[in-house]
Scaffold this motif. Structure first.
Motif, PDB file in Angstrom:
ATOM      1  N   GLU A 275      55.058 119.951 138.883  1.00 20.02           N
ATOM      2  CA  GLU A 275      53.811 120.012 139.658  1.00 20.02           C
ATOM      3  C   GLU A 275      54.074 120.277 141.139  1.00 20.02           C
ATOM      4  N   ARG A 276      55.136 119.699 141.657  1.00 15.97           N
ATOM      5  CA  ARG A 276      55.462 119.868 143.075  1.00 15.97           C
ATOM      6  C   ARG A 276      55.699 121.340 143.405  1.00 15.97           C
ATOM      7  N   ALA A 277      56.503 122.008 142.595  1.00 16.20           N
ATOM      8  CA  ALA A 277      56.808 123.420 142.837  1.00 16.20           C
ATOM      9  C   ALA A 277      55.581 124.301 142.622  1.00 16.20           C
ATOM     10  N   LEU A 278      54.819 124.026 141.579  1.00 18.81           N
ATOM     11  CA  LEU A 278      53.678 124.870 141.246  1.00 18.81           C
ATOM     12  C   LEU A 278      52.492 124.655 142.176  1.00 18.81           C
ATOM     13  N   SER A 279      52.379 123.477 142.766  1.00 20.22           N
ATOM     14  CA  SER A 279      51.222 123.163 143.605  1.00 20.22           C
ATOM     15  C   SER A 279      51.173 123.977 144.894  1.00 20.22           C
ATOM     16  N   ARG A 280      52.289 124.496 145.352  1.00 22.96           N
ATOM     17  CA  ARG A 280      52.315 125.294 146.580  1.00 22.96           C
ATOM     18  C   ARG A 280      51.690 126.670 146.391  1.00 22.96           C
ATOM     19  N   GLY A 281      51.616 127.125 145.139  1.00 21.66           N
ATOM     20  CA  GLY A 281      51.002 128.419 144.858  1.00 21.66           C
ATOM     21  C   GLY A 281      51.940 129.607 144.968  1.00 21.66           C
ATOM     22  N   PHE A 282      53.222 129.362 145.199  1.00 25.65           N
ATOM     23  CA  PHE A 282      54.185 130.470 145.290  1.00 25.65           C
ATOM     24  C   PHE A 282      54.638 130.943 143.914  1.00 25.65           C
ATOM     25  N   PHE A 283      54.710 130.036 142.955  1.00 29.22           N
ATOM     26  CA  PHE A 283      55.240 130.347 141.625  1.00 29.22           C
ATOM     27  C   PHE A 283      54.119 130.506 140.613  1.00 29.22           C
ATOM     28  N   ASN A 284      54.267 131.470 139.739  1.00 31.29           N
ATOM     29  CA  ASN A 284      53.378 131.664 138.605  1.00 31.29           C
ATOM     30  C   ASN A 284      54.065 131.031 137.400  1.00 31.29           C
ATOM     31  N   ALA A 285      53.503 129.952 136.886  1.00 27.80           N
ATOM     32  CA  ALA A 285      54.149 129.175 135.825  1.00 27.80           C
ATOM     33  C   ALA A 285      54.447 130.026 134.592  1.00 27.80           C
ATOM     34  N   GLU A 286      53.530 130.880 134.196  1.00 27.83           N
ATOM     35  CA  GLU A 286      53.742 131.727 133.019  1.00 27.83           C
ATOM     36  C   GLU A 286      54.930 132.658 133.219  1.00 27.83           C
ATOM     37  N   TYR A 287      55.032 133.249 134.406  1.00 28.61           N
ATOM     38  CA  TYR A 287      56.148 134.142 134.712  1.00 28.61           C
ATOM     39  C   TYR A 287      57.479 133.376 134.717  1.00 28.61           C
ATOM     40  N   ILE A 288      57.495 132.210 135.356  1.00 29.36           N
ATOM     41  CA  ILE A 288      58.720 131.403 135.406  1.00 29.36           C
ATOM     42  C   ILE A 288      59.154 131.021 133.993  1.00 29.36           C
ATOM     43  N   ARG A 289      58.220 130.596 133.155  1.00 29.19           N
ATOM     44  CA  ARG A 289      58.558 130.255 131.762  1.00 29.19           C
ATOM     45  C   ARG A 289      59.166 131.450 131.033  1.00 29.19           C
ATOM     46  N   ARG A 290      58.583 132.625 131.234  1.00 30.45           N
ATOM     47  CA  ARG A 290      59.105 133.827 130.578  1.00 30.45           C
ATOM     48  C   ARG A 290      60.527 134.146 131.056  1.00 30.45           C
ATOM     49  N   VAL A 291      60.758 134.067 132.349  1.00 27.39           N
ATOM     50  CA  VAL A 291      62.092 134.332 132.903  1.00 27.39           C
ATOM     51  C   VAL A 291      63.108 133.347 132.336  1.00 27.39           C
ATOM     52  N   VAL A 292      62.758 132.069 132.321  1.00 32.27           N
ATOM     53  CA  VAL A 292      63.658 131.040 131.794  1.00 32.27           C
ATOM     54  C   VAL A 292      63.930 131.277 130.311  1.00 32.27           C
ATOM     55  N   ASP A 293      62.896 131.579 129.543  1.00 36.80           N
ATOM     56  CA  ASP A 293      63.072 131.834 128.112  1.00 36.80           C
ATOM     57  C   ASP A 293      63.922 133.072 127.846  1.00 36.80           C
ATOM     58  N   GLU A 294      63.678 134.138 128.588  1.00 35.56           N
ATOM     59  CA  GLU A 294      64.478 135.358 128.422  1.00 35.56           C
ATOM     60  C   GLU A 294      65.943 135.100 128.738  1.00 35.56           C
ATOM     61  N   HIS A 295      66.173 134.318 129.768  1.00 35.80           N
ATOM     62  CA  HIS A 295      67.555 134.018 130.134  1.00 35.80           C
ATOM     63  C   HIS A 295      68.212 133.110 129.094  1.00 35.80           C
ATOM     64  N   THR A 296      67.497 132.087 128.669  1.00 33.50           N
ATOM     65  CA  THR A 296      68.041 131.130 127.707  1.00 33.50           C
ATOM     66  C   THR A 296      68.414 131.801 126.392  1.00 33.50           C
ATOM     67  N   THR A 297      67.587 132.722 125.941  1.00 33.98           N
ATOM     68  CA  THR A 297      67.849 133.399 124.665  1.00 33.98           C
ATOM     69  C   THR A 297      68.859 134.530 124.798  1.00 33.98           C
ATOM     70  N   GLY A 298      69.226 134.888 126.013  1.00 34.57           N
ATOM     71  CA  GLY A 298      70.186 135.969 126.225  1.00 34.57           C
ATOM     72  C   GLY A 298      69.549 137.344 126.229  1.00 34.57           C
ATOM     73  N   LYS A 299      68.236 137.382 126.195  1.00 32.11           N
ATOM     74  CA  LYS A 299      67.525 138.665 126.198  1.00 32.11           C
ATOM     75  C   LYS A 299      67.753 139.417 127.508  1.00 32.11           C
ATOM     76  N   VAL A 300      67.681 138.688 128.623  1.00 33.00           N
ATOM     77  CA  VAL A 300      67.884 139.263 129.951  1.00 33.00           C
ATOM     78  C   VAL A 300      68.696 138.273 130.780  1.00 33.00           C
ATOM     79  N   ASN A 301      69.633 138.785 131.564  1.00 30.58           N
ATOM     80  CA  ASN A 301      70.411 137.930 132.459  1.00 30.58           C
ATOM     81  C   ASN A 301      69.657 137.812 133.782  1.00 30.58           C
ATOM     82  N   HIS A 302      68.966 136.704 133.960  1.00 32.31           N
ATOM     83  CA  HIS A 302      68.172 136.470 135.173  1.00 32.31           C
ATOM     84  C   HIS A 302      68.890 135.550 136.159  1.00 32.31           C
ATOM     85  N   ARG A 303      70.215 135.500 136.129  1.00 31.87           N
ATOM     86  CA  ARG A 303      70.932 134.550 136.975  1.00 31.87           C
ATOM     87  C   ARG A 303      70.617 134.712 138.453  1.00 31.87           C
ATOM     88  N   LEU A 304      70.513 135.939 138.933  1.00 31.23           N
ATOM     89  CA  LEU A 304      70.229 136.140 140.360  1.00 31.23           C
ATOM     90  C   LEU A 304      68.821 135.668 140.710  1.00 31.23           C
TER      91      LEU A 304
END
Length: 87
Positions: free
Chosen positions: A40-69
Motif C-alpha cells: 500500500e505504501r508504494a502504490l499510494s503515491r500513484g507512481f506505480f501501476n499495480a497491474e503492470y508491476i504484477r505482470r513484470v514480476v510474473d514474467e520475470h519469475t516464470t522466465g518469460k522475460v528478464n526484467h532484472r534492470l
C-alpha cells in the motif's frame, strides 16, 4: 580516506555499478520484491501501476522475460521515495 583505503583504489578510474543478476530475483527473493513494490505504501503515491508491476514480476519469475534492470530500477526508486519522500 587516504591512509585508510589503499591508494590504488582511491586513484583508480570511476566505474559504474551493474544491477544484480536475474537469478537474484528468483525464488524467495521475489516475495521481497512483491512486498516492496506492491504494498500500500508504494502504490499510494500513484507512481506505480499495480497491474503492470504484477505482470513484470510474473514474467520475470516464470522466465518469460528478464526484467532484472527494470526490477532493480523500481526497487531503487521505491527505496529512494521511502528515504527522501516519506518523511
Amino acid at each position: 580516506m587516504r591512509g585508510i583505503v589503499p591508494d590504488e583504489i582511491l586513484d583508480r578510474k570511476k566505474q559504474g555499478f551493474s544491477p544484480p543478476d536475474q537469478s537474484w530475483y528468483r525464488g524467495p527473493t521475489m516475495s521481497y520484491v512483491r512486498d516492496i513494490l506492491l504494498n500500500e505504501r508504494a502504490l499510494s503515491r500513484g507512481f506505480f501501476n499495480a497491474e503492470y508491476i504484477r505482470r513484470v514480476v510474473d514474467e520475470h519469475t516464470t522466465g518469460k522475460v528478464n526484467h532484472r534492470l527494470l526490477l532493480w530500477s523500481l526497487l531503487s526508486f521505491e527505496w529512494w521515495n521511502r528515504i527522501f519522500f516519506d518523511v
